[in-house]
Scaffold this active site. Structure first.
Site, PDB file in Angstrom:
ATOM      1  N   HIS A  43       0.853  -1.191   0.000  1.00  0.00           N
ATOM      2  CA  HIS A  43       0.000   0.000   0.000  1.00  0.00           C
ATOM      3  C   HIS A  43       0.881   1.231   0.000  1.00  0.00           C
ATOM      4  CE1 HIS A  43      -3.071   2.915   1.214  1.00  0.00           C
ATOM      5  NE2 HIS A  43      -3.925   2.049   0.738  1.00  0.00           N
ATOM      6  N   ASP A  59      -7.951  -5.169  -0.068  1.00  0.00           N
ATOM      7  CA  ASP A  59      -8.496  -5.897  -1.214  1.00  0.00           C
ATOM      8  C   ASP A  59      -8.123  -7.369  -1.256  1.00  0.00           C
ATOM      9  OD1 ASP A  59      -9.937  -3.883  -2.367  1.00  0.00           O
ATOM     10  OD2 ASP A  59      -8.182  -3.032  -3.360  1.00  0.00           O
TER      11      ASP A  59
HETATM   12  N1  ACO Z   1       4.177  -7.644  -4.984  1.00  0.00           N
HETATM   13  C1  ACO Z   1       5.517  -7.727  -5.147  1.00  0.00           C
HETATM   14  N2  ACO Z   1       6.358  -6.706  -4.977  1.00  0.00           N
HETATM   15  C2  ACO Z   1       5.839  -5.526  -4.611  1.00  0.00           C
HETATM   16  C3  ACO Z   1       4.450  -5.364  -4.421  1.00  0.00           C
HETATM   17  C4  ACO Z   1       3.611  -6.473  -4.619  1.00  0.00           C
HETATM   18  N3  ACO Z   1       2.289  -6.383  -4.449  1.00  0.00           N
HETATM   19  N4  ACO Z   1       4.206  -4.083  -4.068  1.00  0.00           N
HETATM   20  C5  ACO Z   1       5.392  -3.473  -4.031  1.00  0.00           C
HETATM   21  N5  ACO Z   1       6.381  -4.340  -4.353  1.00  0.00           N
HETATM   22  C6  ACO Z   1       7.831  -4.069  -4.354  1.00  0.00           C
HETATM   23  C7  ACO Z   1       8.233  -3.255  -5.550  1.00  0.00           C
HETATM   24  O1  ACO Z   1       8.590  -4.091  -6.622  1.00  0.00           O
HETATM   25  C8  ACO Z   1       9.391  -2.472  -4.993  1.00  0.00           C
HETATM   26  O2  ACO Z   1      10.497  -3.349  -4.935  1.00  0.00           O
HETATM   27  P1  ACO Z   1      11.988  -2.801  -5.284  1.00  0.00           P
HETATM   28  O3  ACO Z   1      12.309  -1.869  -4.159  1.00  0.00           O
HETATM   29  O4  ACO Z   1      12.812  -4.044  -5.333  1.00  0.00           O
HETATM   30  O5  ACO Z   1      11.876  -2.123  -6.613  1.00  0.00           O
HETATM   31  C9  ACO Z   1       8.978  -2.175  -3.560  1.00  0.00           C
HETATM   32  O6  ACO Z   1       8.093  -3.262  -3.224  1.00  0.00           O
HETATM   33  C10 ACO Z   1       8.280  -0.854  -3.362  1.00  0.00           C
HETATM   34  O7  ACO Z   1       7.161  -0.794  -4.251  1.00  0.00           O
HETATM   35  P2  ACO Z   1       6.505   0.538  -4.828  1.00  0.00           P
HETATM   36  O8  ACO Z   1       5.815   0.190  -6.114  1.00  0.00           O
HETATM   37  O9  ACO Z   1       7.499   1.640  -4.824  1.00  0.00           O
HETATM   38  O10 ACO Z   1       5.437   0.871  -3.730  1.00  0.00           O
HETATM   39  P3  ACO Z   1       4.244   1.910  -3.903  1.00  0.00           P
HETATM   40  O11 ACO Z   1       3.981   2.441  -2.552  1.00  0.00           O
HETATM   41  O12 ACO Z   1       4.476   2.880  -4.993  1.00  0.00           O
HETATM   42  O13 ACO Z   1       3.046   0.972  -4.395  1.00  0.00           O
HETATM   43  C11 ACO Z   1       1.081  -0.332  -4.489  1.00  0.00           C
HETATM   44  C12 ACO Z   1       1.933   0.646  -3.663  1.00  0.00           C
HETATM   45  C13 ACO Z   1       0.712   0.304  -5.847  1.00  0.00           C
HETATM   46  C14 ACO Z   1      -0.221  -0.603  -3.733  1.00  0.00           C
HETATM   47  C15 ACO Z   1       1.864  -1.637  -4.698  1.00  0.00           C
HETATM   48  O14 ACO Z   1       2.204  -2.216  -3.468  1.00  0.00           O
HETATM   49  C16 ACO Z   1       1.119  -2.651  -5.580  1.00  0.00           C
HETATM   50  O15 ACO Z   1       1.218  -2.596  -6.804  1.00  0.00           O
HETATM   51  N6  ACO Z   1       0.343  -3.593  -4.975  1.00  0.00           N
HETATM   52  C17 ACO Z   1      -0.453  -4.524  -5.722  1.00  0.00           C
HETATM   53  C18 ACO Z   1      -1.736  -3.877  -6.213  1.00  0.00           C
HETATM   54  C19 ACO Z   1      -2.746  -3.664  -5.115  1.00  0.00           C
HETATM   55  O16 ACO Z   1      -3.021  -4.550  -4.314  1.00  0.00           O
HETATM   56  N7  ACO Z   1      -3.350  -2.469  -5.087  1.00  0.00           N
HETATM   57  C20 ACO Z   1      -4.379  -2.140  -4.098  1.00  0.00           C
HETATM   58  C21 ACO Z   1      -3.938  -1.018  -3.237  1.00  0.00           C
HETATM   59  S1  ACO Z   1      -5.086  -0.811  -1.896  1.00  0.00           S
HETATM   60  C22 ACO Z   1      -6.453  -0.058  -2.514  1.00  0.00           C
HETATM   61  O17 ACO Z   1      -6.467   0.491  -3.575  1.00  0.00           O
HETATM   62  C23 ACO Z   1      -7.691  -0.119  -1.719  1.00  0.00           C
END
Ligand code: ACO
Length: 402
Positions: A280, A337
């Site tokens: 998140h 979610d």
């Molecule tokens: N699975 C695997 N790796 C992940 C995930 C994931 N779900 N989320 C983040 N990471 C990793 C990234 O690859 C990154 O790794 P790195 O440092 O090696 O490059 C690190 O964790 C940081 O990730 P960011 O993308 O910078 O985190 P950000 O805060 O921008 O993203 C987000 C948040 C978009 C929710 C992300 O975690 C994601 O894509 N999750 C899956 C989609 C999801 O469930 N969305 C629902 C959000 S809740 C809602 O809308 C109610």
């Protein structure tokens, strides 16, 4: 006080903050989030207490008016909402114009936008009584519109609302019932959906709420602003994640249910595959909403007979991820979610409809923010600046010289 915006503008300085990751667009008294501590409060009340002791109508009142209602206030609010659930017959004809396989989100946003044409007596954002009636109309009619969007997609007849029922019962009956047939709504199902609506009711300046405020800042009416918010929620990065979780679980199942090799693919970032429902932007410890859902998911799915295979895969995924350094180091935890899709599916909703359920839950939050914005003397029309990186001045080139 000092107006920092004006001060910076005088110096010619502009902040560049793509995605507004660190820019506050307003001050707000509605929702408090502490992402590191996993805290979420509506108007000061912890989400855990509201989930356990309140209900969606009461939480809607709290978000919109700022205080918990007295019994008389709550009765008045609920009865007003139940008296406005009916859709104008002409608005019902609207649904006939969409293709049968239309996604229900644009159907919902179009119908909400059309409310501006049916209720021209309540479009003035600065007339309190008009704002009041448009608030009630939205809370009452959006569930009816959502149920009709569903009925249209499955080719079944629309049901008139039954105003003797509560909001959630009424919505479930209009969605899954048939005219002139009794529909016994399972009270546990009603309670579960009510809880999911509470958990989605507000989340401060997310993409759709910021959209509602930005559109409203031009003095656009409430219906137009909410319709824009619904379109923002339609995007897969915002409201579409609950459907994506289910598609991921089905994908794992169809490939033989091998959770470990899926997690390995996620860790290796193969084809950009992510563990949907994990991580998140704000919560970097745990999502308090997920903790609440997890407690009830088992109970609800056990009762409703959800897809055990998918639930097993979900549990195993969570267990594997929480014990894995990749996820621990990056502070990736299940978000709200992760389990909602499984619950919605067990209730009988098709995957496409999950985002509509998110919209139904988020509606009071959007309304509360729109009203707060209009009452705030500091509000100005939203007009971000940019950093221009295009061509410098150059002379026009005639066609034969290009
Ligand atoms: N699975 C695997 N790796 C992940 C995930 C994931 N779900 N989320 C983040 N990471 C990793 C990234 O690859 C990154 O790794 P790195 O440092 O090696 O490059 C690190 O964790 C940081 O990730 P960011 O993308 O910078 O985190 P950000 O805060 O921008 O993203 C987000 C948040 C978009 C929710 C992300 O975690 C994601 O894509 N999750 C899956 C989609 C999801 O469930 N969305 C629902 C959000 S809740 C809602 O809308 C109610």
């Amino acid at each position: 006080g000092i107006d920092l915006g004006k001060l910076l503008a005088k110096t010619g300085m502009v902040t560049l903050d793509p995605g507004f990751v660190n820019t506050a667009s307003c001050s707000s008294e509605i929702t408090y989030i502490d992402g590191d501590a996993g805290i979420l409060r509506y108007r000061g009340y912890p989400i855990e207490q509201l989930a356990e002791r309140s209900n969606f109508i009461e939480v809607s009142y709290l978000l919109i008016y700022g205080e918990l209602p007295t019994q008389a206030q709550l009765d008045d609010f609920s009865s007003k909402i139940s008296r406005h659930t009916l859709l104008h017959e002409d608005l019902k004809r609207f649904f006939g114009g969409f293709p049968r396989d239309a996604h229900p989100m644009p159907v919902l946003s179009s119908a909400v936008s059309a409310l501006s044409t049916f209720y021209q007596d309540s479009l003035n954002p600065f007339d309190n009584s008009q704002v009041e009636i448009s608030t009630i109309r939205l809370l009452a009619k959006v569930p009816t519109i959502a149920a009709y969007a569903y009925k249209k997609s499955v080719g079944q007849p629309f049901l008139y609302p039954d105003n003797s029922l509560g909001l959630v019962q009424n919505f479930l009956r209009m969605t899954f019932g048939f005219p002139a047939e009794p529909y016994d709504v399972d009270p546990e199902l009603v309670k579960a959906l009510d809880l999911l609506f509470i958990l989605h009711a507000d989340h401060e300046q997310n993409c759709s709420t910021s959209t509602v405020r930005l559109v409203g800042s031009s003095e656009a009416n409430l219906f137009a602003s909410i319709s824009a918010g619904i379109n923002a929620l339609f995007g897969p990065l915002h409201g579409g994640a609950n459907s994506a979780v289910l598609e991921m679980l089905e994908g794992i199942r169809d490939e033989g249910g091998d959770v470990e090799s899926f997690v390995k693919r996620v860790k290796n970032k193969e084809d950009g595959v992510r563990l949907m429902g994990f991580g998140h932007r704000v919560y970097k410890n745990y999502d308090p909403r997920a903790a609440i859902i997890k407690k009830t998911a088992d109970q609800i799915l056990g009762k409703l007979g959800g897809d055990d295979q998918l639930l097993e895969i979900a549990k195993k995924l969570e267990e594997t991820a929480l014990a894995d350094d990749y996820f621990v180091e990056r502070k990736l935890y299940p978000n709200v979610d992760f389990y909602t899709g499984l619950i919605y599916r067990a209730m009988g909703f098709p995957t496409k409809f999950f985002t509509v359920l998110f919209a139904l839950g988020r509606l009071p939050g959007w309304i509360a923010h729109w009203r707060e914005m209009n009452q705030d003397p500091a509000t100005k029309i939203g007009r971000p600046r940019q950093v221009y990186v295009g061509a410098p001045e150059r002379n026009f080139v005639p066609m034969d010289g290009r």
